[in-house]
Design an enzyme around this catalytic site. Structure first.
Site, PDB file in Angstrom:
ATOM      1  N   GLN A   1       3.084   9.962   1.191  1.00  0.00           N
ATOM      2  CA  GLN A   1       4.356   9.249   1.321  1.00  0.00           C
ATOM      3  C   GLN A   1       5.303   9.534   0.158  1.00  0.00           C
ATOM      4  O   GLN A   1       6.488   9.220   0.248  1.00  0.00           O
ATOM      5  CB  GLN A   1       4.123   7.732   1.413  1.00  0.00           C
ATOM      6  CG  GLN A   1       3.425   7.308   2.688  1.00  0.00           C
ATOM      7  CD  GLN A   1       3.264   5.813   2.732  1.00  0.00           C
ATOM      8  OE1 GLN A   1       2.296   5.267   2.205  1.00  0.00           O
ATOM      9  NE2 GLN A   1       4.214   5.120   3.342  1.00  0.00           N
TER      10      GLN A   1
ATOM     11  N   HIS B   1      -2.748   7.738   6.745  1.00  0.00           N
ATOM     12  CA  HIS B   1      -1.733   8.624   6.149  1.00  0.00           C
ATOM     13  C   HIS B   1      -2.367   9.921   5.627  1.00  0.00           C
ATOM     14  O   HIS B   1      -1.731  10.976   5.641  1.00  0.00           O
ATOM     15  CB  HIS B   1      -1.022   7.932   4.987  1.00  0.00           C
ATOM     16  CG  HIS B   1       0.114   7.040   5.398  1.00  0.00           C
ATOM     17  ND1 HIS B   1       1.219   7.496   6.080  1.00  0.00           N
ATOM     18  CD2 HIS B   1       0.328   5.712   5.206  1.00  0.00           C
ATOM     19  CE1 HIS B   1       2.061   6.487   6.291  1.00  0.00           C
ATOM     20  NE2 HIS B   1       1.530   5.390   5.772  1.00  0.00           N
TER      21      HIS B   1
ATOM     22  N   GLY C   1       0.846  -1.188   0.000  1.00  0.00           N
ATOM     23  CA  GLY C   1       0.000   0.000   0.000  1.00  0.00           C
ATOM     24  C   GLY C   1       0.877   1.230   0.000  1.00  0.00           C
ATOM     25  O   GLY C   1       2.026   1.185   0.467  1.00  0.00           O
TER      26      GLY C   1
ATOM     27  N   CYS D   1       5.609   0.028   7.586  1.00  0.00           N
ATOM     28  CA  CYS D   1       5.289   1.155   6.709  1.00  0.00           C
ATOM     29  C   CYS D   1       6.533   1.541   5.920  1.00  0.00           C
ATOM     30  O   CYS D   1       7.628   1.596   6.490  1.00  0.00           O
ATOM     31  CB  CYS D   1       4.833   2.334   7.582  1.00  0.00           C
ATOM     32  SG  CYS D   1       4.402   3.808   6.647  1.00  0.00           S
ATOM     33  N   LEU D   2       6.358   1.808   4.637  1.00  0.00           N
ATOM     34  CA  LEU D   2       7.513   2.197   3.817  1.00  0.00           C
ATOM     35  C   LEU D   2       8.133   3.502   4.297  1.00  0.00           C
ATOM     36  O   LEU D   2       9.299   3.766   4.026  1.00  0.00           O
ATOM     37  CB  LEU D   2       7.102   2.316   2.340  1.00  0.00           C
ATOM     38  CG  LEU D   2       6.666   1.009   1.662  1.00  0.00           C
ATOM     39  CD1 LEU D   2       6.210   1.281   0.229  1.00  0.00           C
ATOM     40  CD2 LEU D   2       7.793  -0.020   1.675  1.00  0.00           C
TER      41      LEU D   2
ATOM     42  N   HIS E   1      -4.759   1.601   7.311  1.00  0.00           N
ATOM     43  CA  HIS E   1      -3.397   2.131   7.494  1.00  0.00           C
ATOM     44  C   HIS E   1      -3.141   3.280   6.511  1.00  0.00           C
ATOM     45  O   HIS E   1      -2.633   4.336   6.891  1.00  0.00           O
ATOM     46  CB  HIS E   1      -2.386   0.987   7.287  1.00  0.00           C
ATOM     47  CG  HIS E   1      -0.950   1.405   7.290  1.00  0.00           C
ATOM     48  ND1 HIS E   1      -0.051   0.990   8.246  1.00  0.00           N
ATOM     49  CD2 HIS E   1      -0.244   2.207   6.451  1.00  0.00           C
ATOM     50  CE1 HIS E   1       1.143   1.531   7.995  1.00  0.00           C
ATOM     51  NE2 HIS E   1       1.050   2.262   6.907  1.00  0.00           N
ATOM     52  N   GLU E   2      -3.534   3.062   5.252  1.00  0.00           N
ATOM     53  CA  GLU E   2      -3.279   4.087   4.226  1.00  0.00           C
ATOM     54  C   GLU E   2      -4.171   5.315   4.436  1.00  0.00           C
ATOM     55  O   GLU E   2      -3.728   6.449   4.211  1.00  0.00           O
ATOM     56  CB  GLU E   2      -3.473   3.501   2.826  1.00  0.00           C
ATOM     57  CG  GLU E   2      -2.568   2.322   2.479  1.00  0.00           C
ATOM     58  CD  GLU E   2      -1.094   2.576   2.706  1.00  0.00           C
ATOM     59  OE1 GLU E   2      -0.657   3.741   2.634  1.00  0.00           O
ATOM     60  OE2 GLU E   2      -0.363   1.614   3.002  1.00  0.00           O
TER      61      GLU E   2
HETATM   62 ZN    ZN Z   1       2.347   3.533   5.856  1.00  0.00          ZN
END
Ligand code: ZN
Length: 186
Positions: free
Chosen positions: A50, A140, A45, A94-95, A136-137
């Site tokens: 991000q 963000h 995701g 998370c990236l 989660h996304e």
């Molecule tokens: Zn994330």
């Protein structure tokens, strides 16, 4: 084009992202870049903040996970969680927080409204891994990171890693936006 990912202490990750009014060539290009960047990392995701764009837009593709091979990639624009059911703890990463993991409690299932890549209105119910990644996304887009949702004890466990991220002491296997060298300055 693979684009660099913004890391933990970057203020763009803390902003309330703005809604889209449509899908134009700029957004189509952004979506292409986001998919390329997510698959390269690899991740399941990615939200627009991000990659430095404070827009209510995210992508999800969990088809690399066993038992989810048939789940199609999703483009989610201007999402709204209409309803949720149950609670479940699951480990997240998370990236934007390379190397950090922790158990997060979230609703087990959600009803979602969103616009797809054609800006068509959609609604659907999601559970399991897809509900998890979507929530989660969506966090963000509201300037929230999964570590904000850790229990205090678990948060303490990852604090050292978070400090290291903020200070630029980490390695990632994908391009990142250099962490500011002026932490602490206003
Ligand atoms: Zn994330």
């Amino acid at each position: 084009m693979i684009v660099p990912i913004n890391i933990y202490s970057d203020e763009v990750l803390r902003r309330q992202a703005v809604s889209l009014e449509g899908v134009d060539a700029d957004i189509e290009e952004l979506l292409g870049n986001m998919f390329e960047t997510m698959y390269n990392a690899p991740g399941i995701g990615l939200a627009a903040p991000q990659v430095g764009r404070s827009l209510r837009l995210l992508i999800v593709d969990i088809s690399c996970i066993r038992e989810y091979e048939n789940v199609k990639p999703m483009v989610v624009i201007n999402p709204g969680i209409l309803d949720s059911r149950g609670y479940r703890a699951m480990e997240e990463g998370c990236l934007s927080l390379p190397g950090v993991q922790g158990d997060v409690v979230r609703p087990a299932a959600i009803n979602l409204s969103w616009r797809d890549e054609h800006f068509e209105e959609r609604t659907g119910e999601f559970s399991g891994m897809l509900a998890r990644v979507l929530q989660h996304e969506i966090d963000h887009l509201d300037g929230r990171l999964f570590v904000d949702r850790l229990q205090r004890r678990d948060r303490r466990k990852v604090q050292k890693e978070l400090d290291a991220l903020a200070e630029g002491r980490f390695s990632a296997s994908y391009p990142v936006v250099p962490t500011s060298l002026h932490i602490g300055q206003v």
